[in-house]
Scaffold this active site. Sequence first.
Site, mmCIF file in Angstrom:
data_model
loop_
_atom_site.group_PDB
_atom_site.id
_atom_site.type_symbol
_atom_site.label_atom_id
_atom_site.label_comp_id
_atom_site.label_asym_id
_atom_site.label_seq_id
_atom_site.Cartn_x
_atom_site.Cartn_y
_atom_site.Cartn_z
ATOM 1 N N ASP A 152 0.901 -1.218 0.068
ATOM 2 C CA ASP A 152 0.031 -0.039 -0.049
ATOM 3 C C ASP A 152 0.993 1.310 0.055
ATOM 4 O O ASP A 152 0.541 2.441 -0.456
ATOM 5 C CB ASP A 152 -1.088 0.037 1.259
ATOM 6 C CG ASP A 152 -0.463 -0.147 2.362
ATOM 7 O OD1 ASP A 152 0.805 -0.759 2.646
ATOM 8 O OD2 ASP A 152 -1.021 0.156 3.533
ATOM 9 N N GLU A 201 9.296 -10.639 -2.221
ATOM 10 C CA GLU A 201 10.299 -9.573 -2.382
ATOM 11 C C GLU A 201 11.607 -10.151 -2.248
ATOM 12 O O GLU A 201 12.700 -9.758 -3.270
ATOM 13 C CB GLU A 201 10.187 -8.603 -1.411
ATOM 14 C CG GLU A 201 9.144 -7.715 -1.197
ATOM 15 C CD GLU A 201 7.917 -8.227 -0.451
ATOM 16 O OE1 GLU A 201 6.979 -7.815 -0.267
ATOM 17 O OE2 GLU A 201 7.814 -9.725 -0.184
ATOM 18 N N HIS A 229 2.962 -2.408 9.222
ATOM 19 C CA HIS A 229 4.415 -2.540 8.411
ATOM 20 C C HIS A 229 5.513 -1.821 9.275
ATOM 21 O O HIS A 229 6.490 -1.453 8.692
ATOM 22 C CB HIS A 229 4.457 -1.985 6.961
ATOM 23 C CG HIS A 229 3.524 -2.894 6.319
ATOM 24 N ND1 HIS A 229 2.949 -4.014 6.483
ATOM 25 C CD2 HIS A 229 2.869 -2.592 4.917
ATOM 26 C CE1 HIS A 229 2.162 -4.461 5.559
ATOM 27 N NE2 HIS A 229 2.102 -3.234 4.725
ATOM 28 N N ASP A 273 17.655 -29.875 -6.029
ATOM 29 C CA ASP A 273 16.328 -30.218 -5.334
ATOM 30 C C ASP A 273 16.122 -29.435 -4.219
ATOM 31 O O ASP A 273 14.985 -28.804 -3.677
ATOM 32 C CB ASP A 273 15.943 -31.758 -4.995
ATOM 33 C CG ASP A 273 17.048 -32.444 -4.579
ATOM 34 O OD1 ASP A 273 17.954 -31.890 -4.044
ATOM 35 O OD2 ASP A 273 16.745 -33.414 -4.421
ATOM 36 N N GLY A 312 18.490 -33.752 -1.317
ATOM 37 C CA GLY A 312 19.057 -32.869 -0.308
ATOM 38 C C GLY A 312 20.231 -32.001 -0.243
ATOM 39 O O GLY A 312 20.560 -31.729 -1.611
ATOM 40 N N GLU A 366 26.139 -29.261 1.719
ATOM 41 C CA GLU A 366 26.267 -29.408 3.351
ATOM 42 C C GLU A 366 26.887 -30.502 3.890
ATOM 43 O O GLU A 366 27.509 -30.703 4.835
ATOM 44 C CB GLU A 366 25.098 -29.018 4.053
ATOM 45 C CG GLU A 366 24.205 -27.888 3.216
ATOM 46 C CD GLU A 366 24.887 -25.999 3.662
ATOM 47 O OE1 GLU A 366 26.019 -26.184 3.900
ATOM 48 O OE2 GLU A 366 24.129 -25.360 3.425
#
Length: 594
Positions: free
Chosen positions: A32, A55, A120, A468, A497, A501
């Site tokens: 807005d 965003e 906000h 993925d 996965g 990592e």
Amino acid sequence: MSSTPKQIEIAEYIVARLAQLGSTPIFGVPGDFNLAFLDYIEKHPQLYWVGNANELNASYAADGYSRVTKKLAVLITTQGVGELSAINGIAGCMAERIPVLHIVGVASTKLQAKHAILHHTLGDGRFSVFTAISREVTAAQAYLTTAESAAHEIDRVLSVALTQCRPTYLTLPTDLVQAKVNADRLEKPLPAPAAAPRKGPLPAPSDAEAYVVEEITKRFEAAKDPIVLVDACTQRFGVEGDVQDLVEKTGIRFYVTPMGKGALNESHPNYGGVYMGEVSIPEIKDLVEASDLIMNVGAIKSDFNTGSWSGRILQERVVEFHSDFTQIGYAHFPDVTFKTLLPRLAERLAKIAANRPKPEEWHKKKEVKQANEARIDVGTAKPEHKEGEAITHEYFWPRVGKFFKENDIIITETGTSEFGILDVTFPEGAKSLSQVLWGSIGWAGGSVLGAALGSREQKRRTILFIGDGSLQLTVQEIATLVRHQLTPILFVISNDGYEIERKIHGETAKYNDVSHIDHQLLLDTFSPPAHSYQPKPPHKSYAARNKAELEDLLNNSEIAKADQLQLIEVFMPRGDAPRALKLQAEMSARANAA
């Protein structure tokens, strides 16, 4: 008799400047506090509203668009909730030197002065909280409060983004959207984008630059084995052509870092491969580190760009070229920029190179030949495979390299893709997009939208490689690809996965697992239903569970046309990873534990 200067609204001034810069797609999400300004975007004949799923994705898409087009990209959000959602992507642009203007629609100046308790916000009447956060991840900020200074402030943040190749931040209060400013300022051009190639004749050199040219010339003349090492800011500041010209005129070999990949023509006979310390192919590492003159252009010495700083290059042998300084050994020369230094050097060094041995006469021709053979061997897919044989990274990346064409835009996600692509030699004109420094998982899934919009302007194919796990962070942007009828080829690596990592820590830990989804349904899921007023462009999804199925897909000329949105799911064994990732992960694990 004096004439009254023409007055235009602040919103009109902003969109006029954006149109001048060719920043035609506008990324973001309506809220807005920015809606009144978005009306001006919608009615402008040159600009168009992209409209993103969120965003964060919008900031990634702006990043991708700027990388492909070398233009300023524009992102619009609303205050608080919108700008904070985008801030991760903006920080990535700050780290990786990407020019993006982030416009934030904020509450009116009157409400801010009253410290009103608004949505906000944090509910404490403070409106400076979020601007203070953005100050840390942008190169310049403008907080519009009056019409009198608005045009100057708008031009200031635009100029910083253009010249520094970094994001900037602009707040636009709702009551200033229609406030009037002098339109005459629009006649004054903004600085040329530093990301674009330099145009026009060279200016006269400063005394410092003339001295630097002489010093580098002496070093080049004395060197027996000079090389060029191409890094990130070669691309960020548009000097690829200058570096290529230097290579052509001197005949010396060049190497790239992960962040410099695709900057120069890798099909050139003088291309030597990717250098990143101990992660390099050994023969390439040895050649680079034995060089007696390393001309390093646009270096960003981050861990993933250098193999965790594992190189053994003596600083006294290095000349570093940057946008705002040059360094010769340990001597620092501020304000001597590679924008003008590189073309001067090309002319000077070409005269010396004319009397040097030709490549076939180099004293290290045996080592060069061995390094080339090793690079080609690692980057070549072995054609033999058994029926039903699983697709491995060792096989996949060399094989997909044969699928690439000249001028492709190739986007790789943080993780296995980013490392797998390193050993692939690109065809001429192909460009690599990856977020090696900031490394935000999911970046590629948003960036592909902006990249595809830029590629459509340039009539190039866009090809994405994403895992993925990473895909799940930004998968919603597929809907925006569909709505804008974009046609990238999306390779989804299904290996159950976060493999990057796992290679660093937690090989069998559940926290590196991800939810299983049916990727074959994604393009349909994010397409409009039959009764929608939005068009439903054609699309296709494929799956490759073994090498034979992958071969069939990569040999399919209809897929290669890239004339519709396509998703190719590639199944790989859990635990498998590219050569470079395995080495880098070991180094990262050691560094994290130190």
